[in-house]
Design a protein around this motif. Structure first.
Motif, PDB file in Angstrom:
ATOM      1  N   CYS A 406       3.783  20.142   5.164  1.00  0.00           N
ATOM      2  CA  CYS A 406       4.441  20.121   6.469  1.00  0.00           C
ATOM      3  C   CYS A 406       3.759  21.074   7.447  1.00  0.00           C
ATOM      4  CB  CYS A 406       5.922  20.472   6.315  1.00  0.00           C
ATOM      5  SG  CYS A 406       6.878  19.222   5.410  1.00  0.00           S
ATOM      6  N   ILE A 407       3.334  22.228   6.954  1.00  0.00           N
ATOM      7  CA  ILE A 407       2.588  23.159   7.812  1.00  0.00           C
ATOM      8  C   ILE A 407       1.311  22.497   8.309  1.00  0.00           C
ATOM      9  CG2 ILE A 407       1.241  25.299   7.779  1.00  0.00           C
ATOM     10  CD1 ILE A 407       3.386  26.448   5.899  1.00  0.00           C
ATOM     11  N   ARG A 408       0.581  21.852   7.407  1.00  0.00           N
ATOM     12  CA  ARG A 408      -0.658  21.186   7.800  1.00  0.00           C
ATOM     13  C   ARG A 408      -0.411  20.093   8.834  1.00  0.00           C
ATOM     14  NH1 ARG A 408      -3.056  16.878   7.494  1.00  0.00           N
ATOM     15  NH2 ARG A 408      -1.373  15.937   6.302  1.00  0.00           N
ATOM     16  N   ASP A 435      12.165  22.855   8.661  1.00  0.00           N
ATOM     17  CA  ASP A 435      12.952  21.761   9.244  1.00  0.00           C
ATOM     18  C   ASP A 435      12.375  20.408   8.849  1.00  0.00           C
ATOM     19  OD1 ASP A 435      13.675  23.277  12.526  1.00  0.00           O
ATOM     20  OD2 ASP A 435      14.349  23.758  10.504  1.00  0.00           O
ATOM     21  N   LEU A 436      11.066  20.267   9.048  1.00  0.00           N
ATOM     22  CA  LEU A 436      10.410  18.979   8.828  1.00  0.00           C
ATOM     23  C   LEU A 436      10.493  18.540   7.371  1.00  0.00           C
ATOM     24  CD1 LEU A 436       8.692  16.723  10.112  1.00  0.00           C
ATOM     25  CD2 LEU A 436       6.662  18.086   9.594  1.00  0.00           C
ATOM     26  N   MET A 437      10.423  19.480   6.446  1.00  0.00           N
ATOM     27  CA  MET A 437      10.402  19.098   5.031  1.00  0.00           C
ATOM     28  C   MET A 437      11.766  18.665   4.511  1.00  0.00           C
ATOM     29  SD  MET A 437      10.066  22.748   2.978  1.00  0.00           S
ATOM     30  CE  MET A 437      10.195  22.016   1.346  1.00  0.00           C
ATOM     31  N   ALA A 511       5.979  14.686  12.395  1.00  0.00           N
ATOM     32  CA  ALA A 511       5.610  15.845  13.204  1.00  0.00           C
ATOM     33  C   ALA A 511       5.270  15.422  14.622  1.00  0.00           C
ATOM     34  CB  ALA A 511       4.435  16.579  12.558  1.00  0.00           C
ATOM     35  N   ARG A 512       4.582  14.294  14.767  1.00  0.00           N
ATOM     36  CA  ARG A 512       4.228  13.816  16.101  1.00  0.00           C
ATOM     37  C   ARG A 512       5.448  13.276  16.848  1.00  0.00           C
ATOM     38  NH1 ARG A 512      -0.915  14.298  16.991  1.00  0.00           N
ATOM     39  NH2 ARG A 512      -2.359  14.473  15.227  1.00  0.00           N
ATOM     40  N   LEU A 513       6.443  12.783  16.096  1.00  0.00           N
ATOM     41  CA  LEU A 513       7.705  12.394  16.729  1.00  0.00           C
ATOM     42  C   LEU A 513       8.415  13.620  17.309  1.00  0.00           C
ATOM     43  CD1 LEU A 513       9.389   9.685  14.452  1.00  0.00           C
ATOM     44  CD2 LEU A 513       8.507   9.413  16.764  1.00  0.00           C
TER      45      LEU A 513
END
Length: 531
Positions: A406-408, A435-437, A511-513
């Protein structure tokens, strides 16, 4: 959701300077000068493989009551008898092996943790590496009470919005490694700037797990060697990212090349905890990062709602596919819908916590079969580090690998992994990456662990137990990494856009969303939900 426990080492520093504790909580960490003998001694104390009968090194401890976790350098004693805690310290600058207030505080906290874990602590000592001398420390009830009060003070300090005022003409600043950050004389503090880079979408992640190995650049190829033996050689063009696990090294030439190519390097501890990542000088979406920080400070409940709803939905789906919990799944579906209408972040976190309680209460039902019986029998629920059983140990390690992914992905689209919407950005944690994960925990990480245990990829021999903490062996970690890579490269149909993507690519899509929702080019954020 609860905040991570405060490390024991951080609490020990608090006895000296509250401002230092706050600076460490926001990530301003610098190196402390130590004698070479102290460094070498600590290397041995931090290596669990150096343990001997009746002498355990790098022992993880915790206190559920205080919300505290940390590590003892050396614990001496039998497996079921009284223990002696030995803390390794470099000889103080004054060249006298004297026990300081911080030493007493750290030993008191370690004793509290061990006693809460059901062990009897017969003695506490400090070993001064410069003098090679052990000094016995007699802890009183007042010391234990002061240690607990220090934990409460530290929580109050690091949760504050602003750093405490710097000390004026205080002797504690003389040898403090934070002086160049704290600037007590100038009486000001400036937050550090974090830069992010964009990563290439088509390549592979290289995991370097062999202790003592070194990754380097040679004739346009990434090579991994140990003791002259070549373990891996791949063209640099095929490397999407590099993950360094534990005691493995990377050359400066390779780091420079990966920065030129906008590749991200993630460093993890031997247990999988993400330590840091590399970031080049060039970065896209500078304005969007400013907007991200504004949105993080003001709050974006709509994004957080989607992430939590997707997480609960995916947990319920995994449980439906692999477990036996019809009643709990029904309740989780209700919580999933309620999460989208939660009136506040506090209510949303309550919904997430309730769903997690239902999910992990029935997690063992997914571990059916002879191969995974040993893990199911030891499962008592989800616990944070140190892991008390094989399932928790495997989940901790897999979550750490997922966090690196997720960081990447966030770095790839120019977002700051630290400015989040669900997790607090006030701590030195990559809040947005956490959050993302959330929505990928069940379909990627939990799925990997369940499958690896059920099909026998992970056996009881892949775990070791030391002082109540369960750890994975080198073979177990490699098996889990291989299973994770197979899973994350599996394709599925994206529920929002309708095209086939791998789970790795889906993380970057999400991530782009987030990026599009922040800058207004996307109408709203939609989480990934599997059926």
């Amino acid at each position: 959701m609860t905040s991570d426990p405060i490390p024991i080492s951080l609490v020990a520093h608090t006895a000296f300077c509250p401002r230092r504790a706050w600076l460490e909580s926001v990530g301003e960490k610098t190196d402390t000068m130590q004698m070479q003998a102290g460094i070498e001694a600590h290397r041995r104390a931090d290596d669990p493989s150096q343990s001997r009968p009746a002498e355990y090194r790098a022992v993880s401890v915790r206190s559920e009551r205080l919300g505290l976790s940390g590590r003892c350098d050396v614990v001496e004693g039998s497996a079921d008898g009284p223990l002696t805690v030995v803390e390794y310290k470099a000889t103080p600058v004054r060249r006298r092996p004297e026990v300081t207030e911080a030493n007493r505080l750290q030993l008191a906290l370690q004793r509290i943790c061990l006693e809460e874990m059901g062990r009897v602590v017969a003695g506490t000592e400090v070993y001064f590496t410069g003098h090679r001398r052990r000094v016995e420390v007699d802890l009183s009830a007042a010391d234990l009470l002061e240690a607990e009060e220090a934990v409460a003070r530290t929580r109050s300090i690091i949760s504050a919005d602003h750093a405490p005022e710097p000390l004026q003409d205080d002797h504690r600043c003389q040898w403090c490694s934070h002086e160049s950050v704290c600037l007590p004389v100038e009486h000001r503090y400036e937050a550090s700037r974090r830069r992010v880079i964009a990563a290439a979408p088509d390549a592979q992640i290289v995991h370097v797990t062999t202790p003592g190995s070194r990754a380097s650049l040679s004739a346009g190829r990434l090579e991994v060697k140990k003791d002259g033996e070549k373990l891996l050689s791949v063209p640099i063009e095929r490397v999407l990212g590099l993950v360094m696990h534990g005691n493995a090294d990377v050359s400066s030439a390779l780091l420079r090349e990966l920065c030129w190519r906008d590749r991200c390097v993630v460093w993890c501890s031997w247990s999988g905890r993400v330590i840091g990542w590399s970031q080049g000088a060039d970065s896209p979406n500078g304005l969007q990062r400013v907007q991200q920080h504004v949105a993080s400070a003001e709050g974006r409940l709509d994004i957080a709602q989607q992430m939590v709803a997707a997480k609960i939905a995916n947990q319920a789906t995994l449980l439906r596919r692999n477990g036996d919990a019809a009643e709990e799944i029904t309740k989780m579906r209700h919580l999933q819908r309620y999460a989208l209408d939660a009136p506040s972040l506090t209510d949303l976190l309550g919904v997430e916590g309730e769903a997690a309680s239902l999910y992990f209460a029935k997690f063992a039902t997914m571990l059916e079969g002879q191969a995974s019986r040993f893990a199911a029998q030891q499962w008592r629920g989800r616990y944070r580090r140190p892991a008390p059983d094989p399932v928790n140990a495997a989940l901790d390690y897999t979550y750490a690998i997922l966090l690196g992914e997720c960081i990447r992905a966030l770095v790839a689209c120019g977002l700051d992994p630290h400015a989040g919407f669900l997790h607090s950005s006030s701590r030195n944690k990559p809040a947005l990456a956490l959050d993302l994960m959330e929505e990928f925990r069940a379909p990627v990480a939990d799925s990997v662990v369940v499958r690896a245990l059920r099909n026998g990829e992970l056996s009881e021999d892949d775990f070791t137990a030391v002082m109540g903490a369960c750890r994975m062996t080198d073979r177990g970690r490699k098996q889990l990494i291989a299973a994770f890579e197979r899973r994350i490269e599996t394709s599925f149909r994206h529920p929002v856009f309708g095209y086939d993507v791998t789970w790795r690519r889906a993380i970057e899509v999400q991530a782009r969303l987030v990026l599009g929702t922040i800058d207004g080019t996307q109408r709203d954020y939609k989480g990934v939900r599997v059926r």
